[in-house]
Design a protein around this motif. Sequence first.
Motif, PDB file in Angstrom:
ATOM      1  N   GLU A   1       0.808  -1.221   0.000  1.00 30.95           N
ATOM      2  CA  GLU A   1       0.000   0.000   0.000  1.00 30.95           C
ATOM      3  C   GLU A   1       0.835   1.262   0.000  1.00 30.95           C
ATOM      4  O   GLU A   1       0.357   2.331  -0.376  1.00 30.95           O
ATOM      5  CB  GLU A   1      -0.944  -0.009   1.200  1.00 30.95           C
ATOM      6  N   HIS A   2       2.078   1.178   0.424  1.00 28.13           N
ATOM      7  CA  HIS A   2       2.958   2.350   0.438  1.00 28.13           C
ATOM      8  C   HIS A   2       3.625   2.587  -0.913  1.00 28.13           C
ATOM      9  O   HIS A   2       4.387   3.548  -1.055  1.00 28.13           O
ATOM     10  CB  HIS A   2       4.037   2.180   1.507  1.00 28.13           C
ATOM     11  N   GLY A   3       3.373   1.706  -1.877  1.00 27.63           N
ATOM     12  CA  GLY A   3       3.966   1.856  -3.187  1.00 27.63           C
ATOM     13  C   GLY A   3       5.338   1.224  -3.324  1.00 27.63           C
ATOM     14  O   GLY A   3       5.957   1.297  -4.386  1.00 27.63           O
ATOM     15  N   THR A   4       5.834   0.598  -2.263  1.00 23.81           N
ATOM     16  CA  THR A   4       7.119  -0.095  -2.339  1.00 23.81           C
ATOM     17  C   THR A   4       6.957  -1.358  -3.174  1.00 23.81           C
ATOM     18  O   THR A   4       5.982  -2.097  -3.028  1.00 23.81           O
ATOM     19  CB  THR A   4       7.613  -0.455  -0.933  1.00 23.81           C
ATOM     20  N   HIS A   5       7.920  -1.589  -4.067  1.00 21.40           N
ATOM     21  CA  HIS A   5       7.882  -2.754  -4.951  1.00 21.40           C
ATOM     22  C   HIS A   5       8.979  -3.742  -4.550  1.00 21.40           C
ATOM     23  O   HIS A   5      10.070  -3.342  -4.116  1.00 21.40           O
ATOM     24  CB  HIS A   5       8.085  -2.340  -6.408  1.00 21.40           C
ATOM     25  N   MET A   6       8.667  -5.014  -4.706  1.00 16.94           N
ATOM     26  CA  MET A   6       9.645  -6.061  -4.441  1.00 16.94           C
ATOM     27  C   MET A   6       9.549  -7.118  -5.536  1.00 16.94           C
ATOM     28  O   MET A   6       8.453  -7.554  -5.893  1.00 16.94           O
ATOM     29  CB  MET A   6       9.430  -6.714  -3.075  1.00 16.94           C
ATOM     30  N   ARG A   7      10.687  -7.497  -6.060  1.00 14.59           N
ATOM     31  CA  ARG A   7      10.754  -8.558  -7.053  1.00 14.59           C
ATOM     32  C   ARG A   7      11.330  -9.802  -6.399  1.00 14.59           C
ATOM     33  O   ARG A   7      12.335  -9.732  -5.675  1.00 14.59           O
ATOM     34  CB  ARG A   7      11.629  -8.145  -8.237  1.00 14.59           C
ATOM     35  N   CYS A   8      10.709 -10.942  -6.653  1.00 14.12           N
ATOM     36  CA  CYS A   8      11.154 -12.219  -6.112  1.00 14.12           C
ATOM     37  C   CYS A   8      11.399 -13.181  -7.268  1.00 14.12           C
ATOM     38  O   CYS A   8      10.524 -13.340  -8.134  1.00 14.12           O
ATOM     39  CB  CYS A   8      10.107 -12.827  -5.171  1.00 14.12           C
ATOM     40  N   LYS A   9      12.550 -13.810  -7.280  1.00 17.79           N
ATOM     41  CA  LYS A   9      12.873 -14.806  -8.302  1.00 17.79           C
ATOM     42  C   LYS A   9      13.284 -16.089  -7.601  1.00 17.79           C
ATOM     43  O   LYS A   9      14.184 -16.096  -6.758  1.00 17.79           O
ATOM     44  CB  LYS A   9      14.000 -14.322  -9.212  1.00 17.79           C
ATOM     45  N   ARG A  10      12.616 -17.176  -7.990  1.00 13.14           N
ATOM     46  CA  ARG A  10      12.896 -18.467  -7.366  1.00 13.14           C
ATOM     47  C   ARG A  10      12.997 -19.535  -8.450  1.00 13.14           C
ATOM     48  O   ARG A  10      12.120 -19.657  -9.304  1.00 13.14           O
ATOM     49  CB  ARG A  10      11.798 -18.819  -6.371  1.00 13.14           C
ATOM     50  N   PHE A  11      14.054 -20.300  -8.394  1.00 14.92           N
ATOM     51  CA  PHE A  11      14.267 -21.335  -9.388  1.00 14.92           C
ATOM     52  C   PHE A  11      13.411 -22.562  -9.076  1.00 14.92           C
ATOM     53  O   PHE A  11      13.288 -22.973  -7.912  1.00 14.92           O
ATOM     54  CB  PHE A  11      15.742 -21.731  -9.446  1.00 14.92           C
ATOM     55  N   VAL A  12      12.831 -23.116 -10.116  1.00  9.91           N
ATOM     56  CA  VAL A  12      12.129 -24.391 -10.013  1.00  9.91           C
ATOM     57  C   VAL A  12      13.119 -25.526 -10.261  1.00  9.91           C
ATOM     58  O   VAL A  12      13.087 -26.560  -9.601  1.00  9.91           O
ATOM     59  CB  VAL A  12      10.961 -24.453 -11.019  1.00  9.91           C
ATOM     60  N   ARG A  13      13.962 -25.283 -11.214  1.00 13.08           N
ATOM     61  CA  ARG A  13      15.054 -26.209 -11.510  1.00 13.08           C
ATOM     62  C   ARG A  13      16.261 -25.380 -11.909  1.00 13.08           C
ATOM     63  O   ARG A  13      16.183 -24.554 -12.822  1.00 13.08           O
ATOM     64  CB  ARG A  13      14.667 -27.170 -12.631  1.00 13.08           C
TER      65      ARG A  13
ATOM     66  N   ALA B   1      12.574  -1.782  -4.014  1.00 16.74           N
ATOM     67  CA  ALA B   1      12.770  -0.371  -4.357  1.00 16.74           C
ATOM     68  C   ALA B   1      11.472   0.382  -4.109  1.00 16.74           C
ATOM     69  O   ALA B   1      10.405  -0.206  -3.891  1.00 16.74           O
ATOM     70  CB  ALA B   1      13.210  -0.227  -5.807  1.00 16.74           C
ATOM     71  N   ASN B   2      11.550   1.702  -4.158  1.00 20.73           N
ATOM     72  CA  ASN B   2      10.369   2.534  -3.913  1.00 20.73           C
ATOM     73  C   ASN B   2       9.373   2.501  -5.060  1.00 20.73           C
ATOM     74  O   ASN B   2       8.208   2.842  -4.889  1.00 20.73           O
ATOM     75  CB  ASN B   2      10.797   3.985  -3.639  1.00 20.73           C
ATOM     76  N   ASP B   3       9.827   2.147  -6.262  1.00 22.78           N
ATOM     77  CA  ASP B   3       8.919   2.043  -7.395  1.00 22.78           C
ATOM     78  C   ASP B   3       9.455   0.967  -8.333  1.00 22.78           C
ATOM     79  O   ASP B   3      10.591   0.491  -8.198  1.00 22.78           O
ATOM     80  CB  ASP B   3       8.774   3.383  -8.127  1.00 22.78           C
ATOM     81  N   ARG B   4       8.642   0.597  -9.322  1.00 22.01           N
ATOM     82  CA  ARG B   4       9.022  -0.493 -10.213  1.00 22.01           C
ATOM     83  C   ARG B   4      10.226  -0.129 -11.065  1.00 22.01           C
ATOM     84  O   ARG B   4      11.100  -0.974 -11.320  1.00 22.01           O
ATOM     85  CB  ARG B   4       7.840  -0.870 -11.097  1.00 22.01           C
TER      86      ARG B   4
END
Length: 459
Positions: A95-107, A121-124
């Motif tokens: 809700e604060h506009g903070t963006h987070m990217r998550c990357k997870r390997f399947v294999r 980061a604060n934005d995309r």
Amino acid sequence: MSIRIVSVEVASRTDRGLLRYKTDLSPGLNVIAAPNSFGKSTLLQGVIYALGLEGMFSSSRKPPFGPALLTLADYPDGGRSPVRESWVSLIIANEHGTHMRCKRFVRGDGIDTALIMTWKANDRASLGRANRIDMFVRHGGSAFRELGFHRELADFLGWDLPQVPGFNTTEVTLYLEVLFPLFYVEQKSGWSGVAPRMPTYFGIRDVLRRSVEYVLGLSTLERLTALAAVKTEEDDLKRRWQSASDRLGDAAKALNCRVFLNQDTPVTPARRQHCVIEVMEESSWVPLQQQVGVWQQHLNDLEQVGVEPAGEHTQQAHAELSAAESSVREVGSRIRMLDEQLNLSRTDSDSLVARSVSLDSERSRLADLRKLRTLGSTLGIATVSSDVCPTCGQALDGRETATGVAADLDQTIAEVEAERDAVRAAAQSADRRRATLEQNRASLPGSTTGRHAAGSGSS
């Protein structure tokens, strides 16, 4: 606080190249329409998997995907190729506009599925310049350790996860895996009823009820939290009661008395009873009220007899007084010396305990870093730790070691463990020394503990 899914990406790398699907989601309702076997469920499961929440489906460690991300991928031209590497990438916002990217390997080649790569980061637009921090899931401590991803995710969402009643322990954390089933419907069995299927292996009592109460903000959970606070306060009162009882007992022993309390735990004033005080008279304990009468009668008898003149006893009394004063000075000197040694010993013990706690914390942090390395993280320690010496607190930026060789992670952990063992051994030695000093002080004539020991022995 709510969470918004900004972007989802699933990808497989095969011998023929990269198969990749990515979609951006707009705020509000998003509808994904496609024929059967075109990956709708895979896309939604990818969201759950990227957040490390597949434990809400089962306790299994296997990724919840089909062959396209695990073994064999189909190409539009009808060809097939083995999957060499696959992953899921997710961008979320709060809700604060903070963006987070998550990357997870399947294999992945050398990368464990328990590793999650994160950028925040604060934005995309700023995510591309953000530093990567690797974290772990599906391992012990992922919900509360500094490098545990679910601790980071709960903070990102602004959720303060409460403690709720458990089966095997008094209280259990309301984990994210038991909250997200309320936001996800699995198409094969999820439409068979209103209530979702909840994971039970966390050992939480009434897990569905507790989850609904938290998500809806019902007062039941607040009452449970209040009840837990009351129990904590009750335990604190019991500890304070016991401490006060011990101090009262010590004060009574200093006066050659003993105290019996009719209540072992704190009670209300209406239920409170008078305590019983006894004093040592010759070789037996008698009630204080009874002995006061004896002392009063003895005082009356002395007043009637009168005071015997010192006369010929004056010189003998002076000699006895001089000997007694010399003995008191000697014992007092020894007591002061022992008290000083005891104070120093207590200070040493407190310092060693504080250092031991600090080393335990540092050991846990370094163990998490080593765990990330084991899971396949290639980041340097500087990206997930502060450049501050854990021993002296000085900044380490730009400093060089005297030998020119810095210890690696395993060597550092070994050194911390060695120091921790040494500190614990020193603490045990300090405790033994303090116990010996206390015993020596108690054996001195005229000391409070010495009188108490003598009184106890005569009873």
